[in-house]
Design a protein around this motif. Structure first.
Motif, mmCIF file in Angstrom:
data_model
loop_
_atom_site.group_PDB
_atom_site.id
_atom_site.type_symbol
_atom_site.label_atom_id
_atom_site.label_comp_id
_atom_site.label_asym_id
_atom_site.label_seq_id
_atom_site.Cartn_x
_atom_site.Cartn_y
_atom_site.Cartn_z
ATOM 1 N N ILE A 86 0.823 -1.215 0.000
ATOM 2 C CA ILE A 86 0.000 0.000 0.000
ATOM 3 C C ILE A 86 0.852 1.259 0.000
ATOM 4 O O ILE A 86 0.348 2.356 0.152
ATOM 5 N N GLY A 87 2.151 1.105 -0.160
ATOM 6 C CA GLY A 87 3.024 2.273 -0.208
ATOM 7 C C GLY A 87 3.384 2.740 1.192
ATOM 8 O O GLY A 87 2.852 2.261 2.180
ATOM 9 N N SER A 88 4.283 3.713 1.267
ATOM 10 C CA SER A 88 4.793 4.117 2.569
ATOM 11 C C SER A 88 4.069 5.331 3.118
ATOM 12 O O SER A 88 4.371 5.813 4.188
ATOM 13 N N ILE B 18 -20.498 -3.535 -5.981
ATOM 14 C CA ILE B 18 -19.796 -2.984 -7.146
ATOM 15 C C ILE B 18 -19.110 -1.681 -6.759
ATOM 16 O O ILE B 18 -19.745 -0.755 -6.267
ATOM 17 N N VAL B 19 -17.805 -1.644 -6.948
ATOM 18 C CA VAL B 19 -17.024 -0.460 -6.583
ATOM 19 C C VAL B 19 -16.248 0.039 -7.800
ATOM 20 O O VAL B 19 -15.269 -0.573 -8.193
ATOM 21 N N PRO B 20 -16.710 1.118 -8.425
ATOM 22 C CA PRO B 20 -15.943 1.673 -9.534
ATOM 23 C C PRO B 20 -14.710 2.421 -8.994
ATOM 24 O O PRO B 20 -14.805 3.089 -7.965
ATOM 25 N N THR B 21 -13.583 2.275 -9.663
ATOM 26 C CA THR B 21 -12.379 2.963 -9.185
ATOM 27 C C THR B 21 -11.655 3.666 -10.330
ATOM 28 O O THR B 21 -11.721 3.234 -11.484
ATOM 29 N N LEU B 26 -4.700 3.215 -2.740
ATOM 30 C CA LEU B 26 -4.734 3.048 -1.285
ATOM 31 C C LEU B 26 -6.167 2.876 -0.790
ATOM 32 O O LEU B 26 -6.462 1.978 0.005
ATOM 33 N N ASN B 27 -7.065 3.736 -1.299
ATOM 34 C CA ASN B 27 -8.445 3.704 -0.813
ATOM 35 C C ASN B 27 -9.132 2.364 -1.045
ATOM 36 O O ASN B 27 -9.890 1.900 -0.199
ATOM 37 N N ILE B 28 -8.868 1.740 -2.194
ATOM 38 C CA ILE B 28 -9.561 0.474 -2.480
ATOM 39 C C ILE B 28 -9.103 -0.607 -1.502
ATOM 40 O O ILE B 28 -9.903 -1.427 -1.041
ATOM 41 N N GLY B 52 -8.837 1.536 -15.968
ATOM 42 C CA GLY B 52 -7.468 1.707 -16.432
ATOM 43 C C GLY B 52 -6.655 2.712 -15.635
ATOM 44 O O GLY B 52 -5.937 3.532 -16.211
ATOM 45 N N SER B 53 -6.745 2.658 -14.289
ATOM 46 C CA SER B 53 -5.976 3.587 -13.460
ATOM 47 C C SER B 53 -4.489 3.438 -13.707
ATOM 48 O O SER B 53 -3.979 2.323 -13.708
ATOM 49 N N PRO B 54 -3.776 4.563 -13.900
ATOM 50 C CA PRO B 54 -2.328 4.458 -14.082
ATOM 51 C C PRO B 54 -1.561 4.268 -12.768
ATOM 52 O O PRO B 54 -0.370 4.031 -12.787
ATOM 53 N N ASP B 55 -2.240 4.372 -11.624
ATOM 54 C CA ASP B 55 -1.527 4.345 -10.340
ATOM 55 C C ASP B 55 -1.350 2.940 -9.766
ATOM 56 O O ASP B 55 -0.885 2.785 -8.639
ATOM 57 N N GLY B 56 -1.754 1.918 -10.526
ATOM 58 C CA GLY B 56 -1.561 0.552 -10.023
ATOM 59 C C GLY B 56 -2.691 0.054 -9.137
ATOM 60 O O GLY B 56 -2.502 -0.841 -8.310
ATOM 61 N N THR B 57 -3.877 0.621 -9.304
ATOM 62 C CA THR B 57 -5.048 0.150 -8.544
ATOM 63 C C THR B 57 -5.300 -1.337 -8.796
ATOM 64 O O THR B 57 -5.548 -2.106 -7.868
#
Lengths: 89, 246
Positions: A86-88, B18-21, B26-28, B52-57
């Motif tokens: 989850i990162g730091s 159902i959870v759209p992200t 972190l939040n998920i 297609g989140s770029p943050d690695g969701t």
């Protein structure tokens, strides 16, 4: 029936009532002419009053924000333990 | 006796959450932890629809699948941002439960309220249980005066014009019978805030039994939420649209 039709019907009914008042002159004409104005003004007052009351009584929950912070700490601890990245932050 | 039959019903029911992200890495993770914490002894699945989140969701959802099991967390991504309404439809296609919960992944919807949604539905047999911030026991945290004023104004306007019979129109934390959601969603075309309002107004017009439970809403902790002039214009247009089409 579409909702706009209901509202229109209501307005037509009110107008009909108003015109009949004008025709029969139960009230002095000068009063009757002002009735629509009173109606609009009181509608506006109602709206402002409802917004005002809603604003004064706006339910807030500062306590929930604190509880959520605790939940977040707890969740982060668990996820780290399980090796979820989850990162730091 | 009543208790027993309630427990039986609970066992038979399955809830698809159902959870759209979009960029909720972190939040998920936090949301899913809290869902599993608060829904014990309930048959459910979480369907994450990631645009297609770029943050690695999606990466983190895969890790969560390792922790909680791939049959409990389904990742059903889409290639790019395609809007909220179609995200629900996409998730719905993969839902195996007879009930569907839709909620946001930004922690403004706390999973601890899920049991009260389920309980309310079982007690009343409602087709839809919607979370409301504007009754006793509910509330909002993290809004400034302007945001509160806009919200109240929007609410009074909508109630005066639409008479929806529901106190919180733009909230999006709701439980639906799956068939009801399928029926209502197919007739909705709006986007954003208006989409949530259109869903509940159409459902109300169709005569579905709608119940409410109080929820608290803590505005986004991580990330930012937005409400600008263009949202207000969209809202007013949506109101007008609902006025002439429902």
């Amino acid at each position: 029936m579409k909702h706009i039709v209901k509202i229109m019907a209501l307005l037509v009914a009110l107008s009909a009532f108003w015109i009949s008042l004008l025709q029969t002159s139960v009230l002095p004409q000068s009063y009757t002419w002002l009735l629509p104005l009173y109606f609009i003004v009181s509608l506006g007052c109602y709206g402002l009053l409802m917004v005002g009351v809603g604003l004064i009584q706006f339910p807030t929950c500062p306590h929930e924000a604190i509880l959520l912070q605790k939940d977040i700490v707890e969740a982060k601890g668990f996820l780290k333990e399980k090796g979820v990245d989850i990162g730091s932050e | 006796m009543i208790r027993n039959s309630m427990e039986e019903k609970e066992e038979k029911n399955k809830y698809s959450i159902i959870v759209p992200t979009y960029n909720e890495r972190l939040n998920i993770a936090l949301t899913i932890y809290l869902i599993f914490k608060h829904l014990q002894n309930v048959n459910f699945e979480v369907i994450v629809v990631d645009d297609g989140s770029p943050d690695g969701t999606q990466e983190i959802v895969k890790q969560l699948q390792q922790v909680y099991g791939e049959d409990c967390i389904l990742l059903r991504p889409r290639p790019k941002k395609l809007g909220l309404g179609t995200a629900y439809m996409h998730g719905l296609k993969h839902a195996t439960g007879n009930f569907v919960v839709i909620m946001d992944a930004d922690l403004s919807h706390h999973p601890k309220y899920l049991p009260s949604f389920i309980k309310k539905q079982i007690e009343t047999g409602a087709s839809i249980v919607t979370g409301t911030r504007y009754v006793k026991g509910g509330g909002v945290h993290g809004w400034n005066l302007m945001r509160k004023l806009t919200s109240r104004g929007a609410n009074v306007l909508a109630h005066t014009l639409l008479w929806p019979g529901v106190s919180d129109l733009t909230g999006s934390f709701r439980l639906y019978q799956k068939s009801v959601l399928e029926d209502v969603i197919s007739s909705c075309v709006s986007k954003g805030y208006v989409f949530q309002m259109e869903m509940i107004v159409r459902a109300s017009r169709k005569g579905y039994h709608i119940e409410e439970v109080p929820i608290t809403f803590v505005d986004r902790v991580y990330g930012s939420s937005k409400l600008g002039g263009s949202e207000i214009v969209e809202y007013l247009k949506g109101l007008l649209y609902l006025l002439v089409t429902t």
